[in-house]
Motif scaffolding. Structure first.
Motif, PDB file in Angstrom:
ATOM      1  N   GLY A  52       5.326  -5.296  10.868  1.00 25.80           N
ATOM      2  CA  GLY A  52       4.331  -6.328  11.164  1.00 25.80           C
ATOM      3  C   GLY A  52       3.491  -6.039  12.394  1.00 25.80           C
ATOM      4  N   LYS A  53       3.488  -4.794  12.844  1.00 23.21           N
ATOM      5  CA  LYS A  53       2.745  -4.445  14.053  1.00 23.21           C
ATOM      6  C   LYS A  53       1.245  -4.622  13.843  1.00 23.21           C
ATOM      7  CE  LYS A  53       4.470  -0.286  13.792  1.00 23.21           C
ATOM      8  NZ  LYS A  53       5.282  -0.408  12.565  1.00 23.21           N
ATOM      9  N   THR A  54       0.757  -4.012  12.777  1.00 24.45           N
ATOM     10  CA  THR A  54      -0.673  -4.127  12.499  1.00 24.45           C
ATOM     11  C   THR A  54      -1.033  -5.589  12.230  1.00 24.45           C
ATOM     12  OG1 THR A  54      -0.704  -1.897  11.613  1.00 24.45           O
ATOM     13  CG2 THR A  54      -2.512  -3.331  10.984  1.00 24.45           C
ATOM     14  N   SER A  55      -0.140  -6.273  11.539  1.00 24.46           N
ATOM     15  CA  SER A  55      -0.422  -7.684  11.265  1.00 24.46           C
ATOM     16  C   SER A  55      -0.532  -8.477  12.562  1.00 24.46           C
ATOM     17  CB  SER A  55       0.665  -8.278  10.388  1.00 24.46           C
ATOM     18  OG  SER A  55       0.737  -7.579   9.179  1.00 24.46           O
ATOM     19  N   LEU A  56       0.295  -8.146  13.510  1.00 25.59           N
ATOM     20  CA  LEU A  56       0.228  -8.845  14.794  1.00 25.59           C
ATOM     21  C   LEU A  56      -1.117  -8.570  15.462  1.00 25.59           C
ATOM     22  CD1 LEU A  56       1.956 -10.674  16.601  1.00 25.59           C
ATOM     23  CD2 LEU A  56       2.676  -8.651  17.855  1.00 25.59           C
ATOM     24  N   LEU A 112      -0.071  -2.999   1.195  1.00 21.14           N
ATOM     25  CA  LEU A 112       1.017  -2.429   1.984  1.00 21.14           C
ATOM     26  C   LEU A 112       0.564  -2.013   3.377  1.00 21.14           C
ATOM     27  CD1 LEU A 112       2.610  -0.088  -0.710  1.00 21.14           C
ATOM     28  CD2 LEU A 112       3.226  -2.438  -0.127  1.00 21.14           C
ATOM     29  N   SER A 113       1.543  -1.897   4.254  1.00 22.52           N
ATOM     30  CA  SER A 113       1.225  -1.387   5.589  1.00 22.52           C
ATOM     31  C   SER A 113       0.934   0.100   5.486  1.00 22.52           C
ATOM     32  CB  SER A 113       2.395  -1.628   6.522  1.00 22.52           C
ATOM     33  OG  SER A 113       3.354  -0.600   6.380  1.00 22.52           O
ATOM     34  N   GLY A 114       0.333   0.632   6.541  1.00 22.22           N
ATOM     35  CA  GLY A 114      -0.067   2.035   6.523  1.00 22.22           C
ATOM     36  C   GLY A 114       1.090   2.947   6.163  1.00 22.22           C
ATOM     37  N   GLY A 115       2.209   2.737   6.821  1.00 22.75           N
ATOM     38  CA  GLY A 115       3.363   3.576   6.576  1.00 22.75           C
ATOM     39  C   GLY A 115       3.896   3.399   5.162  1.00 22.75           C
ATOM     40  N   GLU A 116       3.871   2.170   4.684  1.00 22.07           N
ATOM     41  CA  GLU A 116       4.351   1.917   3.326  1.00 22.07           C
ATOM     42  C   GLU A 116       3.475   2.631   2.304  1.00 22.07           C
ATOM     43  OE1 GLU A 116       6.357  -2.497   4.168  1.00 22.07           O
ATOM     44  OE2 GLU A 116       4.291  -2.346   3.542  1.00 22.07           O
ATOM     45  N   GLU A 155      11.075  -3.857  -1.812  1.00 25.22           N
ATOM     46  CA  GLU A 155      10.707  -5.239  -1.470  1.00 25.22           C
ATOM     47  C   GLU A 155       9.329  -5.613  -2.000  1.00 25.22           C
ATOM     48  OE1 GLU A 155      10.994  -5.936   2.761  1.00 25.22           O
ATOM     49  OE2 GLU A 155      12.919  -4.884   2.786  1.00 25.22           O
ATOM     50  N   ARG A 156       8.420  -4.629  -2.062  1.00 24.39           N
ATOM     51  CA  ARG A 156       7.028  -4.942  -2.418  1.00 24.39           C
ATOM     52  C   ARG A 156       6.677  -4.406  -3.798  1.00 24.39           C
ATOM     53  NH1 ARG A 156       4.276  -6.591   1.942  1.00 24.39           N
ATOM     54  NH2 ARG A 156       3.290  -7.675   0.222  1.00 24.39           N
ATOM     55  N   ILE A 157       7.668  -4.309  -4.658  1.00 26.48           N
ATOM     56  CA  ILE A 157       7.492  -3.580  -5.909  1.00 26.48           C
ATOM     57  C   ILE A 157       6.318  -4.061  -6.759  1.00 26.48           C
ATOM     58  CG2 ILE A 157       9.207  -4.985  -7.148  1.00 26.48           C
ATOM     59  CD1 ILE A 157       8.851  -1.248  -7.631  1.00 26.48           C
TER      60      ILE A 157
HETATM   61  N1  LIG Z   1      -3.088  -8.974   3.627  1.00 21.70           N
HETATM   62  C1  LIG Z   1      -1.802  -8.803   3.267  1.00 21.70           C
HETATM   63  N2  LIG Z   1      -1.395  -9.190   2.039  1.00 21.70           N
HETATM   64  C2  LIG Z   1      -0.126  -9.017   1.654  1.00 21.70           C
HETATM   65  N3  LIG Z   1       0.829  -8.471   2.416  1.00 21.70           N
HETATM   66  C3  LIG Z   1       0.477  -8.056   3.653  1.00 21.70           C
HETATM   67  C4  LIG Z   1      -0.850  -8.204   4.119  1.00 21.70           C
HETATM   68  N4  LIG Z   1      -0.898  -7.726   5.373  1.00 21.70           N
HETATM   69  C5  LIG Z   1       0.333  -7.284   5.668  1.00 21.70           C
HETATM   70  N5  LIG Z   1       1.167  -7.492   4.629  1.00 21.70           N
HETATM   71  C6  LIG Z   1       2.573  -7.121   4.583  1.00 21.70           C
HETATM   72  O1  LIG Z   1       3.138  -7.356   5.824  1.00 21.70           O
HETATM   73  C7  LIG Z   1       4.051  -6.344   6.168  1.00 21.70           C
HETATM   74  C8  LIG Z   1       3.710  -5.817   7.536  1.00 21.70           C
HETATM   75  O2  LIG Z   1       2.551  -5.033   7.479  1.00 21.70           O
HETATM   76  P1  LIG Z   1       1.932  -4.329   8.748  1.00 21.70           P
HETATM   77  O3  LIG Z   1       0.742  -3.578   8.294  1.00 21.70           O
HETATM   78  O4  LIG Z   1       1.748  -5.305   9.805  1.00 21.70           O
HETATM   79  O5  LIG Z   1       3.083  -3.327   9.132  1.00 21.70           O
HETATM   80  P2  LIG Z   1       3.127  -2.299  10.327  1.00 21.70           P
HETATM   81  O6  LIG Z   1       4.193  -2.744  11.216  1.00 21.70           O
HETATM   82  O7  LIG Z   1       1.805  -2.095  10.908  1.00 21.70           O
HETATM   83  O8  LIG Z   1       3.615  -1.014   9.564  1.00 21.70           O
HETATM   84  P3  LIG Z   1       3.143   0.502   9.681  1.00 21.70           P
HETATM   85  O9  LIG Z   1       3.894   1.097  10.789  1.00 21.70           O
HETATM   86  O10 LIG Z   1       3.573   1.081   8.388  1.00 21.70           O
HETATM   87  O11 LIG Z   1       1.693   0.489   9.884  1.00 21.70           O
HETATM   88  C9  LIG Z   1       3.963  -5.296   5.111  1.00 21.70           C
HETATM   89  O12 LIG Z   1       5.094  -5.382   4.280  1.00 21.70           O
HETATM   90  C10 LIG Z   1       2.720  -5.627   4.343  1.00 21.70           C
HETATM   91  O13 LIG Z   1       2.878  -5.358   2.987  1.00 21.70           O
END
Ligand SMILES: Nc1ncnc2c1ncn2[C@@H]1O[C@H](COP(=O)(O)OP(=O)(O)OP(=O)(O)O)[C@@H](O)[C@H]1O
Ligand SMILES: Nc1ncnc2c1ncn2[C@@H]1O[C@H](COP(=O)(O)OP(=O)(O)OP(=O)(O)O)[C@@H](O)[C@H]1O
Ligand SMILES: [Mg+2]
Ligand SMILES: [Mg+2]
Lengths: 293, 269, 398, 236, 352
Positions: free
Chosen positions: B45-49, D136-140, D127-129
């Protein structure tokens, strides 16, 4: 009351015309990601092929089959020799190319058959049946049945078949799809070919009513586009439901709201569309696209 | 420059998409002028934050303040007013435009004049445009992009895109900068160069910086504090060194081989 | 500062004794021009209105040319351009034709397109005549627009004739009206209303349509609810008109039907529309129907068919009444040429405006050309007809 | 004869030459590493192999000339490419992405097993199947791209910074899985990786690109012994 | 070739030559040619508006003809009411802009095809609406005006006078439009087109800029309606027909999306194609124009404006290469395999 129901029935019938074409638009969009303005003219051209055969004395069903084959080959050919050059480029350019095709194909049809509308034989008997004071024409019933069947087929194609999945993948991102070994160019050709067959079907279904002419589907196309977008561009079910919705709403508004009348009734579905799309940008049945940042 | 680095405080941020809880009661406080690291496994959830802070997402509950001013309800386009700038995890550049045109976009909120003055090319518009161009050129030079300023961004390798985004963000004269994986795709040498320049940038521009990175070397080299997120919740907060030795963090994030990597910590630290 | 010719400006007022010839005419040739929709939805009638005229002219040229009042024989050529029913293009085409030196602009189809060039034609004094349109605007005031007038009876007249038939029946009759949402439709309704004023005939419901509509089913359903005795279906689009005829009977409404002359052809309207189901179908008619077996042995029709096969079929693929009308128009021009004593546009207009009781080929018996009135098109008489068998017969009383 | 063989391969974008005569060979069951600074041409090399950029020279796969073939034909021959950047089909669900990965395979039963394998490897994906890949997030997304390549059961896999954006433990897991895949199926690999220590954990042999030319090459051990390599890519 | 054009002196010379041609052109031309030249100016303005909203800002608009028609109706009405020309012109700009603003306030929430569908409604509803108010519009017969005669003693024929007037207004509008799409506002338009998330983070509200672009497009559309009446002196519901909108979109892309020069080329194409097609065979115009459109885009996918670049490319790239590899080289893979919609089109290089 019977009058209202009659209007609704009529709306269904009219909506089915738009719906038939809308399905073709959905199919192209789902399988290539494009909007094809030439969808109507391509359908008309194939219908003309059937028309030509009927004039030579062929039975309608045979003529129709030949028209489908023609449409498939033609659609695939258009993708291969015209549209391909513009795939992956500016989407506006691709759309304008289909506008060019639209003009060109109408021109070709006119060259051979002229512009004046001509009568086209119907697949269904011309009679109507009366149920409780409401008249339902067998032609409309036939059209609706075919439409629903095709819609179900498409739904199955995209949901449950490997071909459908592959077509969606190619429409989504051809480059990425090709890295998984999907024969992108062949799939695009198949997509266009199938859509052209649907267009031909739409043309043959509506030609008895609209009369065949190179511009037969021009105005239906606007409605069909509206239906496809309102329903959600990726949903065959949505396209058909939206087409019916448009047909019915338009009829009722024209008949019951004096201020609107027959001339402005066309505005009503568009206003509904604006409102619905603002609330649901992906359309009634469309799948929401998430754009991650 | 009169602007002073901003202070960022988040309290109990929650975010959900459909049934998925992406962020749960996340709180954090970033002191003015600090570099704060945000790490955690993929999908934590880093990017989401970041998106919540920058207004691209609206948190379902919680408060976000910048220098004590509540910004959580604001739309993303208003956030430049609070001195916020950010980069994206996937660089979002206009690939057909030159690097210079790309970064000039960052100057949007600092340029004078609305549509009418620009259509009439009023003197103040041209003056501020000139100033922005000079500044952009200087910044590009400073971050080593001077000689590609006139190259279309699409012709540069993706590694450089991150830096272009950084310059673009800096041109908006921010006080708070959010960097999402700025070193992804950089080679070892380049990461070292980046570490050197990020500190300089912070000092010269008087910035508060929040960094998301998976490159632990970089994190421990530049951050004052880090927070580790896991499954949308805070796992721990402390210094980078504390985080790297925290068994929970090793378990959830760093993995067994991490020790090898920590040892490869660059000299800049 | 301009050196090139300025269209009709040089045509003078005819005061000179040895009038200088107008542009577009030599001792052996005369050139005519026309701009009509030759592509797009209106191209069917548009190309027919060129094809019929061209057939007549070319056939006559092949037969030795046209005789003129000054004793010379000339070949008459026709230049036609496509305007896709867009007035801006019509203006462009008109300027091009005038610049290329046409003598007169004749027989163009379309209301807005002709309206756009009317002021230019009149200020440049280029004849813009025998227009294939039923709008009143082109013929009602020929003093103000001396260089313009129409060929066909107006929509107003047509509906007026229908109305009179109903009014003369002398009993209460209810009428439902379906008309196009434009001046065509409005003139129609006006013609009808004026004719039934003071009679027992009442309009009980009306609806309009756009030419771009795909179907008129809902309008027909709405009108059917009025259960009117008569449906005046002023629909000018072939498939829609057929749709009206099939729809009304399919929902059990069988009024007497009145059809306008441009959508009443037996082969393309009545038969596909199943018109025999209705107690009576009326229309007006001007010309013999070339394809109809009734006229198969008619000399005019034979000549027309031969000429059309030879020339017109290159331009129009399918028959609409416009083909026959514009063929007759060719003959009217020929008649005018005969009276033209000087090679000038003035002389042409004078000759053209003095035709009376002329029986042009293909026109039905009793319909004649009269161009001498200042407020009427060239043809204003109408024959009321009634569907019978495979074609039409003169109408009986209601 | 090598499984994959590049001989004097040059490539350009439009008219700007990027690669100048790259040559190397790769046996089954082996892994070749490509190192180099930003813009050195690593990605371009992989693209040349998978037919995404026009190239000259000779590229043979399993004895067949593949230069000039379209990317999808090359993929069907058994070369899977995990591209740089977002390599997923954003509008399709995670499951559909995996199914597309297995597109050219006929062994239906095994496909489901392999999907399970991928989901075990990347629990996030499980989880996100049924989410759209674009959510998905970048890493996902990166995980999904790698998983998609696994699903193809290729004979050669081209990895372009497969660990980009992955958490350290996940990156480790990906490379563990790759090694396992190698022992199980004998897949050959070309690995482009900024994280050189990760790369060196799988490759047998590596080459260093400098502005489109091979500047150093050799077995992993000898490269790791070189000072300039250690300084530039391993840090220390 | 490119280098030559880049030199300021060459550019200046070119500008002078073009200016002279524009000024001298009508003097020796026929009224027909002047009409065509004037029409090019008319539609260039309409296209410029369309290009701002669609080419530069990426919002598909299929409603431009509605604003052209509205402007034309206002002008025709104003002339009949004998308002001063300047007042008419201002109204022709302001009212359509206001209508465009209102529409955009609702429609700019949509994007892509949804927006296209809503804009398509404008001409489609506009036509019956125009017929509803015959006192204002002249109904379906349309309304004719007769104005802008050359002043006594100017020595100009009417068509020459109108040409100068129309071209002068168009040039001024083009300068304004060009200024607008460069610099701060232009960059904002461009980023709204290519990436709304980035726009937001730069402090640009995509919604506001879309509304702005749409309003400007409507304003230019209305202004071109004024020019239309100045040249054609007639308007009817056909002016605002949907087909015109579609043709304008085609002309915009054919000229060159997001390019000022391309806009002018597009207008030339728009006006001249029917004339040329009619010259070739007037009963086959649809066939000819459709084929011409495809041909142009086939040779120049970037529009007419890319001709010089294309020639340079062909000259430099005389070395062959198989068709496949050449086709592939035309669109090099971007490292990012993100959905295509984010790919920016070939934009005109801005001078810097
Ligand atoms: N707009 C969206 N719609 C649906 N799911 C979302 C959305 N934005 C984020 N998510 C979900 O929220 C979770 C967190 O995503 P986020 O991009 O914040 O991860 P992250 O910590 O930045 O990961 P990474 O290191 O892979 O970039 C993920 O499982 C993603 O699928
Ligand atoms: N689409 C393109 N158009 C023009 N030039 C390009 C394009 N893509 C890459 N280049 C150029 O080609 C060269 C090699 O790029 P490539 O992507 O292969 O490098 P790389 O070694 O993979 O770099 P990185 O480590 O940043 O991924 C670079 O100089 C780059 O500028
Ligand atoms: Mg992230
Ligand atoms: Mg790379």
């Amino acid at each position: 009351m019977a009058y209202t129901i009659q209007l609704i029935v009529e709306g269904f019938a009219t909506g089915s015309i738009y719906g038939a074409l809308a399905l073709a638009i959905v199919l192209v969009n789902r399988s290539t990601g494009l909007i094809n303005f030439a969808q109507g003219s391509m359908g008309v051209l194939a219908t003309f092929v059937a028309f030509g055969l009927v004039q030579l004395g062929a039975p309608l069903l045979l003529a129709m089959l030949v028209a489908f084959v023609f449409a498939f080959v033609f659609g695939a050919g258009v993708e291969r020799f015209v549209v391909r050059r513009f795939e992956g480029g500016d989407p506006d350019t691709a759309v304008v190319v289909t506008i060019g095709l639209f003009v060109l194909i109408a021109g070709i049809a006119a060259l051979i058959w002229g512009y004046e509308p001509r009568q086209f034989p119907s697949l269904f008997p011309p009679q109507s049946i009366e149920i409780l004071g409401v008249f339902i024409s067998l032609r409309s019933v036939g059209t609706i049945v075919v439409l629903v069947a095709v819609m179900a087929l498409l739904q199955v194609l995209f949901r449950f078949t490997k071909l459908g999945l592959a077509m969606r993948a190619v429409a989504d991102n051809p480059q990425s799809a090709s890295l998984s070994g999907l024969p992108v160019s062949r799939l695009l050709m198949v997509g266009w070919g199938l859509a052209a067959v649907l267009g031909a079907l739409a043309g043959i279904l509506v030609a008895p009513q609209l009369f065949i002419s190179p511009t037969m589907l021009d105005f239906a196309l606007v409605y069909a586009l509206a239906a496809a977008i309102l329903g959600g561009l990726d949903s065959p079910l949505g396209a058909v439901v939206a087409a019916w919705f448009i047909g019915i709403v338009e009829n009722l508004a024209g008949a019951y709201i004096d201020f609107i009348g027959d001339d402005l009734k066309i505005a009503v579905p568009f206003i509904f569309m604006l409102v619905i799309l603002i609330a649901r940008p992906q359309g009634l049945f469309g799948r929401k696209v998430t754009v991650r940042i | 420059m009169s602007a002073v680095a901003a202070e960022l405080v988040l309290r109990d941020i929650n975010l959900r998409f459909g049934g998925i809880k992406v962020l749960q009661d996340v709180s954090m406080a970033v002191e003015s002028g600090r570099i704060f690291g945000l790490v955690g496994p993929n999908g934590a959830g880093k990017t989401s934050l970041f998106n919540c802070i920058s207004g691209h997402y609206r948190a379902s509950s919680g408060s976000i303040t910048i220098d004590g001013v509540e910004t959580s309800g604001k739309s993303a386009s208003q956030m430049t007013k609070f001195g916020l700038a950010r980069t994206f995890q996937h660089p979002a550049l206009q690939l057909h435009e030159t690097v210079l045109e790309n970064v000039l976009l960052g100057a949007h909120s600092t340029l004078a004049g609305g549509p009418v003055s620009w259509a009439l090319r009023m003197p103040w518009t041209t003056r501020s445009e000139k100033a922005a161009r000079t500044e952009a050129a200087e910044l590009l030079e400073r971050l080593g992009l001077g000689d590609v300023a006139d190259t279309p961004a699409g012709e540069l390798s993706p590694g450089l895109h991150k830096t272009i985004e950084l310059v673009r963000a800096l041109l908006s004269k921010p006080r708070l900068l959010l960097l999402d994986e700025p070193a992804a795709g950089l080679s070892h040498t380049e990461v070292e160069a980046f570490i050197a320049s990020i500190r300089g940038v912070r000092d010269d521009f008087d910035l508060t910086i929040v960094i998301v990175e998976h490159h632990m070397g970089l994190i421990s080299a530049v951050t004052d504090r880090v927070m580790v997120l896991d499954h949308g919740a805070t796992l721990m907060e402390g210094t980078a060194r504390e985080a790297q030795s925290d068994p929970r963090v090793i378990e959830a994030y760093l993995g067994q081989a991490s020790t090898a990597e920590v040892s490869g910590e660059p000299a800049g630290a | 500062t301009r050196t090139a010719t300025d269209g009709g400006a040089g045509a003078g007022t005819g005061a000179d004794e040895t009038a200088a010839p107008s542009p577009g005419i030599t001792d052996t040739t005369l050139s005519l021009g026309i701009s009509s929709p030759l592509s797009g939805p209106t191209a069917g009638p548009g190309s027919c209105s060129v094809a019929g005229l061209d057939s007549y002219l070319e056939a006559q040229n092949a037969a030795g040319g046209f005789e003129f009042g000054d004793g010379k024989t000339r070949e008459v050529t026709l230049t036609y351009l496509d305007d896709t029913y867009d007035p801006a293009k019509t203006v462009s085409n008109f300027k091009q034709l005038v610049g290329d030196g046409i003598f007169a602009y004749v027989g163009a189809l379309g209301t807005p397109t002709n309206a756009a060039i009317m002021p230019i034609a009149n200020s440049e004094e280029v004849p813009q005549v025998l227009l294939v349109t039923g709008a009143t605007a082109f013929s009602e005031d020929q003093k103000a627009n001396p260089w313009t007038f129409g060929l066909l009876p107006t929509y107003y007249d047509e509906a007026n004739t229908f109305g009179k038939l109903l009014a003369d029946a002398g009993k209460p009759i209810t009428v439902a009206v379906l008309s196009q949402n434009d001046d065509f439709g409005k003139d129609y309704v006006a013609g009808l209303t004026d004719a039934i004023e003071g009679s027992d005939v009442t309009i009980v419901d009306s609806a309009t349509y756009e030419p771009t509509d795909t179907t008129l089913d809902s309008q027909v359903t709405q009108l059917a609810a009025s259960k009117a005795d008569v449906l005046m279906s002023a629909v000018s689009v072939t498939p829609l008109q057929v749709g009206v005829l099939t729809k009304a009977q399919s929902i059990g409404w069988l009024p007497r039907i009145f059809l306008p002359s441009n959508t009443s052809t037996p082969g393309t309207i009545l038969e596909p529309g199943g018109a025999t189901a209705y107690p009576a179908v009326y229309s007006t008619s001007l010309t013999k129907v070339p394809a109809s077996p009734t006229f198969a042995e008619d000399e005019d029709v034979k000549a027309y068919n031969a000429a059309f096969a030879e020339y017109g079929s290159k331009i129009a693929a399918v028959y609409t009444p416009h083909c026959a009308w514009s063929y007759a128009e060719g003959a009217i021009l020929g008649e005018a040429f005969k009276g033209m004593e000087e090679p000038t546009r003035d002389s042409f207009m004078t000759a053209l405006k003095s035709i009376k009781d002329f029986q042009a080929p293909l026109l039905l018996d009793g319909i004649t050309v009269d161009t001498t009135r200042d407020d009427q098109p060239a043809i204003s008489g109408l024959t009321l007809v009634q569907a019978s068998g495979p074609g039409y017969a003169p109408a009986k009383a209601y | 004869m090598s499984l994959l063989e590049l001989e004097d391969v040059s490539a350009s974008y439009g008219y700007a030459p990027v690669l100048h005569g790259i040559s190397f060979g790769l046996e089954a069951n082996r892994a070749e590493g490509i190192l180099g600074a930003n813009g050195a041409g690593k990605t371009t090399t992989l693209r040349a192999i998978s037919g995404m950029v026009p190239a000259t020279g000779r590229i043979r796969f399993d004895g067949v000339d593949i230069l000039g073939k379209s990317p999808d034909r090359i993929a069907r021959m058994g070369i899977a490419h995990v591209p740089e950047g977002r390599g997923t089909l954003g509008g399709l669900s995670v499951r559909d992405n995996l199914r597309i990965g297995a597109y050219q395979r006929k062994d239906r039963k095994q496909i489901d097993e392999h999907i399970e394998f991928c989901l075990d490897l990347f629990p996030n994906l499980r989880e996100r199947i049924s989410s759209n890949a674009s959510a998905l997030s970048g890493g996902e997304q990166q995980m999904l791209a790698v998983a998609r390549a696994f699903m193809a059961q290729p004979r050669v896999i081209l990895l372009d910074e497969a660990s980009l954006g992955l958490a350290p433990s996940t990156a480790q897991r990906v490379y563990d899985a790759i090694r396992r895949l190698q022992t199980e199926t004998g897949v050959a690999m070309v690995v482009v990786e900024q994280n050189a220590s990760l790369a060196f954990s799988v490759v047998d042999h590596a080459l260093v690109l400098e502005t489109g030319r091979v500047s150093i090459e050799g077995p992993k051990e000898s490269l790791m012994g070189m000072d300039e390599v250690r300084r530039a890519y391993l840090g220390g | 070739m490119k280098n030559l054009l880049a030199r300021p002196i060459v550019r200046l010379l070119l500008a002078v030559v073009i200016a002279v041609v524009i000024i001298v052109a009508p003097i020796s031309s026929s009224s027909f040619i002047n009409y065509q030249l004037s029409l090019i100016a008319v539609f260039a303005v309409a296209l410029l508006g369309l290009n701002i909203v669609m080419g530069y800002t990426g919002q598909v608009s299929l409603g431009q003809s509605a604003f052209l028609g509205l402007g034309a109706y206002i002008a025709a009405y104003g002339v009949r009411q004998e308002w001063p020309v300047v007042v008419i012109f201002l109204l022709c700009c302001i009212i359509p802009a206001a209508v465009g603003l209102l529409v955009a306030l609702a429609a700019a929430r949509l994007r892509g095809l949804a927006l296209a569908m809503v804009t398509i409604a404008l001409p489609i509803i506009g036509v019956p609406l125009a017929k509803r108010f015959p006192d204002f519009t002249g109904g379906s017969v349309g309304s004719t005006v007769s104005w802008l005669e050359a002043p006594e003693g100017s020595g100009l024929a009417d068509d020459q006078f109108r040409y100068y007037l129309v071209v002068a207004i168009a040039v001024v509008l083009f300068i304004l439009g060009r200024n607008l799409v460069r610099g701060r506002i232009g960059r904002a338009f461009a980023i709204v087109k290519s990436n709304e998330a980035v726009a937001l983070s730069m402090g640009i509200s995509p919604y506001r800029y879309k509304v702005l672009a749409f309003t400007i497009a409507s304003l230019f559309g209305g202004a071109s309606g004024f020019l239309y009446i100045a040249v054609v002196q007639y308007t009817s519901p056909e002016t605002l027909s949907f087909a015109t909108s579609i043709n304008l979109v085609a002309a915009m892309v054919i000229g060159g999306s997001a390019s000022i020069l391309g806009t002018v080329l597009g207008a030339i194409y728009f006006v001249m194609l029917p004339v040329v097609a009619g010259q070739i065979d007037s009963s086959r115009t649809a066939l000819i124009s459709g084929a011409a459109l495809l041909l142009v885009l086939f040779l120049l996918p970037g529009g007419l404006v890319s001709l010089p670049r294309r020639i340079a490319q062909l000259v430099r790239g005389g070395r062959g290469g198989s068709p496949r590899s050449r086709a592939a080289a035309d669109r090099p893979p971007t490292g990012d395999t993100a959905p295509r919609t984010t790919a920016a089109p070939e934009a005109e290089k801005q001078p810097r």
